[in-house]
Design a protein around this motif. Structure first.
Motif, PDB file in Angstrom:
ATOM      1  N   VAL A   1       0.783  -1.118   0.080  1.00  0.00           N
ATOM      2  CA  VAL A   1       0.083   0.017  -0.083  1.00  0.00           C
ATOM      3  C   VAL A   1       0.875   1.292   0.140  1.00  0.00           C
ATOM      4  CG1 VAL A   1      -1.847   1.352   1.147  1.00  0.00           C
ATOM      5  CG2 VAL A   1      -1.970  -1.116   1.109  1.00  0.00           C
ATOM      6  N   ALA A   2       1.879   1.086   0.706  1.00  0.00           N
ATOM      7  CA  ALA A   2       3.040   2.372   0.966  1.00  0.00           C
ATOM      8  C   ALA A   2       3.519   2.720  -0.414  1.00  0.00           C
ATOM      9  CB  ALA A   2       3.930   2.174   1.984  1.00  0.00           C
ATOM     10  N   VAL A   3       3.858   1.285  -0.953  1.00  0.00           N
ATOM     11  CA  VAL A   3       4.664   1.746  -2.409  1.00  0.00           C
ATOM     12  C   VAL A   3       3.572   2.220  -3.674  1.00  0.00           C
ATOM     13  CG1 VAL A   3       5.467   0.364  -4.566  1.00  0.00           C
ATOM     14  CG2 VAL A   3       6.157  -0.380  -2.313  1.00  0.00           C
ATOM     15  N   GLU A   4       2.093   1.702  -3.482  1.00  0.00           N
ATOM     16  CA  GLU A   4       1.118   2.421  -4.483  1.00  0.00           C
ATOM     17  C   GLU A   4       1.050   3.785  -4.090  1.00  0.00           C
ATOM     18  OE1 GLU A   4      -2.306  -0.027  -4.007  1.00  0.00           O
ATOM     19  OE2 GLU A   4      -1.147  -1.817  -4.664  1.00  0.00           O
ATOM     20  N   GLU A   5       0.809   4.108  -2.623  1.00  0.00           N
ATOM     21  CA  GLU A   5       0.570   5.731  -2.198  1.00  0.00           C
ATOM     22  C   GLU A   5       1.676   6.417  -2.884  1.00  0.00           C
ATOM     23  OE1 GLU A   5      -2.204   7.231  -0.806  1.00  0.00           O
ATOM     24  OE2 GLU A   5      -3.111   5.296  -1.590  1.00  0.00           O
ATOM     25  N   THR A   6       2.986   6.061  -2.538  1.00  0.00           N
ATOM     26  CA  THR A   6       4.147   6.653  -3.230  1.00  0.00           C
ATOM     27  C   THR A   6       4.029   7.191  -4.616  1.00  0.00           C
ATOM     28  OG1 THR A   6       5.086   5.794  -1.076  1.00  0.00           O
ATOM     29  CG2 THR A   6       6.702   6.866  -3.078  1.00  0.00           C
ATOM     30  N   ALA A   7       3.821   6.008  -5.408  1.00  0.00           N
ATOM     31  CA  ALA A   7       3.624   6.012  -6.750  1.00  0.00           C
ATOM     32  C   ALA A   7       2.756   7.133  -7.104  1.00  0.00           C
ATOM     33  CB  ALA A   7       3.605   4.720  -7.254  1.00  0.00           C
ATOM     34  N   GLU A   8       1.678   7.148  -6.306  1.00  0.00           N
ATOM     35  CA  GLU A   8       0.679   8.196  -6.869  1.00  0.00           C
ATOM     36  C   GLU A   8       1.022   9.500  -6.717  1.00  0.00           C
ATOM     37  OE1 GLU A   8      -3.007   7.049  -5.239  1.00  0.00           O
ATOM     38  OE2 GLU A   8      -3.240   5.197  -6.343  1.00  0.00           O
ATOM     39  N   ARG A   9       1.797   9.794  -5.677  1.00  0.00           N
ATOM     40  CA  ARG A   9       2.039  11.185  -5.088  1.00  0.00           C
ATOM     41  C   ARG A   9       3.520  11.578  -5.623  1.00  0.00           C
ATOM     42  NH1 ARG A   9      -0.250  11.221   1.155  1.00  0.00           N
ATOM     43  NH2 ARG A   9      -1.800   9.647   0.843  1.00  0.00           N
ATOM     44  N   LEU A  10       4.053  10.839  -6.502  1.00  0.00           N
ATOM     45  CA  LEU A  10       5.422  11.226  -7.143  1.00  0.00           C
ATOM     46  C   LEU A  10       5.053  11.761  -8.418  1.00  0.00           C
ATOM     47  CD1 LEU A  10       7.997   8.690  -5.853  1.00  0.00           C
ATOM     48  CD2 LEU A  10       7.583  10.822  -4.972  1.00  0.00           C
ATOM     49  N   SER A  11       5.607  12.822  -8.878  1.00  0.00           N
ATOM     50  CA  SER A  11       5.569  13.119 -10.290  1.00  0.00           C
ATOM     51  C   SER A  11       6.755  13.414 -10.910  1.00  0.00           C
ATOM     52  CB  SER A  11       4.603  14.641 -10.447  1.00  0.00           C
ATOM     53  OG  SER A  11       5.249  15.435  -9.651  1.00  0.00           O
ATOM     54  N   VAL A  12       6.859  12.754 -12.311  1.00  0.00           N
ATOM     55  CA  VAL A  12       8.217  13.044 -13.098  1.00  0.00           C
ATOM     56  C   VAL A  12       7.985  14.164 -14.071  1.00  0.00           C
ATOM     57  CG1 VAL A  12       9.704  11.533 -14.621  1.00  0.00           C
ATOM     58  CG2 VAL A  12       8.534  10.467 -12.871  1.00  0.00           C
TER      59      VAL A  12
ATOM     60  N   ILE B   1       2.277   5.353   8.856  1.00  0.00           N
ATOM     61  CA  ILE B   1       1.059   4.520   8.861  1.00  0.00           C
ATOM     62  C   ILE B   1       0.273   5.086  10.345  1.00  0.00           C
ATOM     63  CG2 ILE B   1      -0.053   2.205   9.063  1.00  0.00           C
ATOM     64  CD1 ILE B   1       1.595   2.816   6.459  1.00  0.00           C
ATOM     65  N   ALA B   2      -0.747   5.823   9.791  1.00  0.00           N
ATOM     66  CA  ALA B   2      -1.698   6.393  11.212  1.00  0.00           C
ATOM     67  C   ALA B   2      -2.908   5.364  11.296  1.00  0.00           C
ATOM     68  CB  ALA B   2      -2.435   7.691  10.734  1.00  0.00           C
ATOM     69  N   ARG B   3      -2.966   4.578  12.549  1.00  0.00           N
ATOM     70  CA  ARG B   3      -4.103   3.608  12.825  1.00  0.00           C
ATOM     71  C   ARG B   3      -5.021   4.276  13.324  1.00  0.00           C
ATOM     72  NH1 ARG B   3      -1.572  -1.051  11.439  1.00  0.00           N
ATOM     73  NH2 ARG B   3       0.892  -1.316  11.368  1.00  0.00           N
ATOM     74  N   GLN B   4      -6.331   4.114  12.856  1.00  0.00           N
ATOM     75  CA  GLN B   4      -7.327   4.557  13.293  1.00  0.00           C
ATOM     76  C   GLN B   4      -8.504   3.624  13.214  1.00  0.00           C
ATOM     77  OE1 GLN B   4      -8.043   8.160  10.807  1.00  0.00           O
ATOM     78  NE2 GLN B   4      -6.013   8.891  11.549  1.00  0.00           N
ATOM     79  N   THR B   5      -9.703   4.131  13.424  1.00  0.00           N
ATOM     80  CA  THR B   5     -11.019   3.154  13.577  1.00  0.00           C
ATOM     81  C   THR B   5     -11.993   3.702  12.371  1.00  0.00           C
ATOM     82  OG1 THR B   5     -10.870   2.491  15.684  1.00  0.00           O
ATOM     83  CG2 THR B   5     -12.708   2.041  14.483  1.00  0.00           C
ATOM     84  N   CYS B   6     -12.225   2.932  11.380  1.00  0.00           N
ATOM     85  CA  CYS B   6     -13.069   3.309   9.912  1.00  0.00           C
ATOM     86  C   CYS B   6     -14.608   3.642  10.785  1.00  0.00           C
ATOM     87  CB  CYS B   6     -13.055   2.406   9.163  1.00  0.00           C
ATOM     88  SG  CYS B   6     -13.903   0.930   9.341  1.00  0.00           S
ATOM     89  N   ASP B   7     -15.081   4.298  10.020  1.00  0.00           N
ATOM     90  CA  ASP B   7     -16.724   4.314  10.388  1.00  0.00           C
ATOM     91  C   ASP B   7     -17.093   3.286  10.466  1.00  0.00           C
ATOM     92  OD1 ASP B   7     -16.053   7.150   9.924  1.00  0.00           O
ATOM     93  OD2 ASP B   7     -16.985   7.357   8.004  1.00  0.00           O
ATOM     94  N   ARG B   8     -17.368   2.272   9.564  1.00  0.00           N
ATOM     95  CA  ARG B   8     -18.081   0.963   9.725  1.00  0.00           C
ATOM     96  C   ARG B   8     -17.544   0.241  11.280  1.00  0.00           C
ATOM     97  NH1 ARG B   8     -16.646  -4.397   8.039  1.00  0.00           N
ATOM     98  NH2 ARG B   8     -18.488  -5.621   7.263  1.00  0.00           N
TER      99      ARG B   8
END
Length: 376
Positions: free
Chosen positions: A83-94, A140-147
């Motif tokens: 997930v971290a790899v995917e998020e990093t890929a989305e937020r980097l721009s070339v 990684i911020a661990r929280q509780t989702c709405d569900r």
């Protein structure tokens, strides 16, 4: 001047003669002010990659959902490296001028909640090979989702009660009702519906109760239960509150009322036709006459609840010896309790060459039971 130069072209920053033809802006398109720079000035301030100082990923510590945008999304992950790899890929721009770009990432797990993403990029800009390495910390911020918060808070909008008609549901019926509910919710979850959940399942002496997240899903589950197990659904709404717009909010109890008889029951309809072995309680009650082997079906008016008396169940049958087949309507067998030879009705489903048969004994006599494989 090299063969690729243009006479009279100079870098506006350093004044050196440009040894390459500058990029020409398309008519009507945006003008790139760096296009007229020489290679030295251009690369002096060039960044191949634009990366954030840090990335924070919000995940649910209960179900593993990921917070994206303004909503929680199920990703089914417990190891968040991917997930971290995917998020990093989305937020980097070339840089837009880079061609033949390749990149790789080397995650470094610092601690349970921190991953350093070492990213190496390579490409070509102005026909020049170029590479750049960036390191982005991912938290990684661990929280509780709405569900999960609703489930933990015992939230529910509807109740399903599984009950029998003039009887208690069997353990098998209760188990199957729960399986149907869980399957229904799983199907909804598979479509991405995060409002689908069962808050609580309780088994009681009267049946099984389930708290469901929405009224619509409660109704859908109740209908599926009676579609398979037979019976009918009734609804009882209860006003619980008003929403922010003043609209009344109701909690609905759906009662799945199962039929009074289940497949395998032996009943007496008191109609001179003899006992009936129940085969189905869907729509109208259906069964087999033990005296003749004929099919029985209750009238539309009687439905699943004709006036009858339960004599027992198929499981109460006992194996006994066939003495002789007297004719197409009668057979002589040994009473499994007294071992007396008794002449009883011979149903059409009985094999005339059988040496033994299973019989059901009740206060009015003996009847031959069909083989389970003979049931429809």
């Amino acid at each position: 001047m090299s063969s690729g130069s243009r006479s009279g072209e100079f870098c506006p920053r350093c004044g050196d003669e440009i040894e390459r033809a500058p990029e020409v802006d398309l008519p009507g398109g945006p003008r790139d002010p760096d296009a007229v720079l020489c290679d030295g000035c251009y690369f002096e301030s060039f960044d191949l990659v634009d990366a954030p100082d840090r990335i924070e990923i919000r995940v649910c510590s209960q179900c593993g959902a990921l917070h994206r945008g303004n909503r929680w999304v199920d990703v089914g992950a417990r190891d968040y490296t991917e997930v971290a790899v995917e998020e990093t890929a989305e937020r980097l721009s070339v840089h837009v001028d880079a061609d033949e770009v390749e990149w790789g990432v080397d995650p470094e797990q610092v601690d349970q909640n921190t991953i350093r993403m070492h990213c190496l990029f390579g490409g070509r800009v102005r026909e020049t090979p170029i590479s750049e390495e960036v390191t982005v910390p991912v938290y990684i911020a661990r929280q509780t989702c709405d569900r999960c918060g609703r489930i933990a808070g015992d939230y529910y909008a509807s109740i399903i009660q599984v009950r029998g008609t003039d009887r208690e549901p069997t353990p098998e019926e209760n188990d199957r009702a729960v399986e149907i509910a869980e399957s229904y919710i799983a199907d909804r979850e598979a479509t991405g519906d995060r409002n689908a959940f069962i808050t609580e399942t309780t088994r009681t002496d009267d049946g099984v109760d389930m708290k469901i997240s929405t009224n619509q899903m409660g109704q859908g589950i109740a209908k599926r239960i009676v579609a398979e197990l037979g019976g009918s659904v009734s609804e009882a709404p209860t006003l619980v509150t008003e929403d922010g717009d003043g609209n009344e909010v109701y909690r609905v109890t759906f009662t799945a009322r199962l039929p009074p008889y289940t497949p395998g029951d032996v009943i007496d309809l008191d109609d001179d036709g003899g006992p009936v072995l129940v085969r189905s309680a869907h729509g109208n009650l259906k069964g087999t006459r033990l005296a003749t082997g004929e099919r029985y079906e209750a009238s539309f008016e009687e439905g699943i609840d004709p006036e009858a008396r339960k004599l027992g169940e198929r499981a109460d049958g006992e194996e006994t010896t066939v003495v002789t087949v007297e004719d197409e309507r009668a057979v002589q067998v040994l009473d499994p309790e007294t071992f007396e030879a008794k002449t009883i009705p011979r149903p059409s489903y009985m094999d005339p060459d059988a040496d033994t048969v299973r019989v059901f004994k009740h206060r009015n006599g003996l009847h031959v039971l069909p083989d389970p494989d003979d049931d429809e």
